[in-house]
Design a protein around this motif. Structure first.
Motif, short mmCIF file in Angstrom:
data_model
loop_
_atom_site.label_atom_id
_atom_site.label_comp_id
_atom_site.label_asym_id
_atom_site.label_seq_id
_atom_site.Cartn_x
_atom_site.Cartn_y
_atom_site.Cartn_z
N LEU A 151 53.18 -13.55 13.41
CA LEU A 151 53.16 -12.10 13.61
C LEU A 151 53.88 -11.38 12.48
O LEU A 151 53.45 -10.30 12.05
CB LEU A 151 53.79 -11.76 14.95
CG LEU A 151 52.98 -12.18 16.18
CD1 LEU A 151 53.77 -11.91 17.45
CD2 LEU A 151 51.65 -11.48 16.22
N ALA A 152 54.95 -11.97 11.97
CA ALA A 152 55.65 -11.36 10.84
C ALA A 152 54.77 -11.35 9.59
O ALA A 152 54.72 -10.35 8.87
CB ALA A 152 56.95 -12.11 10.56
N GLU A 157 52.13 -8.63 9.96
CA GLU A 157 52.68 -7.28 9.77
C GLU A 157 53.07 -7.02 8.32
O GLU A 157 52.78 -5.96 7.77
CB GLU A 157 53.89 -7.07 10.67
CG GLU A 157 53.53 -6.89 12.12
CD GLU A 157 52.66 -5.68 12.39
OE1 GLU A 157 52.94 -4.60 11.82
OE2 GLU A 157 51.69 -5.81 13.14
N ILE A 158 53.72 -7.98 7.70
CA ILE A 158 54.17 -7.79 6.31
C ILE A 158 52.99 -7.78 5.35
O ILE A 158 52.91 -6.96 4.44
CB ILE A 158 55.20 -8.88 5.92
CG1 ILE A 158 56.48 -8.67 6.72
CG2 ILE A 158 55.47 -8.86 4.43
CD1 ILE A 158 57.47 -9.79 6.59
N GLN A 208 49.90 -7.04 6.07
CA GLN A 208 48.86 -6.10 6.48
C GLN A 208 47.50 -6.78 6.58
O GLN A 208 46.51 -6.30 6.04
CB GLN A 208 48.81 -4.90 5.52
CG GLN A 208 50.06 -4.05 5.48
CD GLN A 208 50.34 -3.39 6.82
OE1 GLN A 208 49.45 -2.84 7.43
NE2 GLN A 208 51.58 -3.47 7.27
N SER A 252 42.60 -6.77 11.10
CA SER A 252 42.30 -7.24 12.45
C SER A 252 40.80 -7.19 12.72
O SER A 252 40.37 -7.32 13.86
CB SER A 252 43.05 -6.40 13.48
OG SER A 252 44.42 -6.64 13.40
N SER A 283 43.39 -11.40 12.11
CA SER A 283 44.84 -11.59 12.21
C SER A 283 45.17 -12.53 13.36
O SER A 283 46.09 -13.35 13.26
CB SER A 283 45.53 -10.24 12.40
OG SER A 283 45.09 -9.62 13.60
#
Length: 177
Positions: A127-128, A131-132, A134, A137, A142
């Protein structure tokens, strides 16, 4: 609901919350002295109380601050139970010889615990990264990255390492008499 019933319900529900249960159980398991259990339970209760002050209350609700010291009961009970369980198991294990069956059971428990912990770490890392970095999805890209790139390898690594640690920790060392 009367005040005593509300207090009992509050303590029981807070004992089941993962934010209390997990740190208190780990504290009790690894503590070597009873005063460490008490001090750690106070810290866990204080952090939990501080975090609860940041949460918004529903309309019409109010905080009962004079009941805040009762917040130590759940982490203290959980930590003390884990502390006594570890002491009881250590006393029981010292008298019993290590058989292959016991080693296999401990290895199995280590594998399950390692898979869960490895999966949690893998999920967090995945998940990190999403998010980092980008990561898109679009069509679940993702999600596929998190599950197949981080969660499953984390579970596999945790499973294997937990099994090995469980097997190695169940070896008995002869004690001098």
């Amino acid at each position: 609901m009367d005040l005593l019933g509300a207090l009992v319900e509050s303590v029981l529900w807070s004992a089941l919350r993962p934010s209390i249960l997990v740190p208190a159980a780990l504290l009790g398991w690894w503590a070597r002295r009873a005063w460490v259990v008490v001090a750690g339970a106070v810290v866990i209760a204080a952090v939990d109380f501080g975090l609860s002050l940041t949460e918004a209350l529903p309309p019409g609700a109010e905080r009962v601050l004079w009941l805040a010291p009762a917040g130590i009961l759940a982490p203290l009970g959980t930590a003390y139970a884990a502390f006594r369980l570890r002491a009881w198991l250590a006393a029981r294990d010292a008298a019993a010889p290590a058989s292959v069956a016991v080693r296999l059971v401990r290895s199995g428990f280590g594998a399950v615990l390692g898979a869960v912990l490895g999966g949690v770490v893998g999920l967090g890392l995945g998940l990190a990264v999403v998010e980092i970095g980008q990561v898109s999805s679009h069509e679940g890209a993702s999600g596929y990255l998190v599950v197949f790139g981080f969660l499953l390898p984390g579970m596999l690594i945790g499973l294997l390492s937990g099994a090995v640690i469980g097997w190695r920790r169940s070896v008995r060392v002869p004690q001098a008499t």
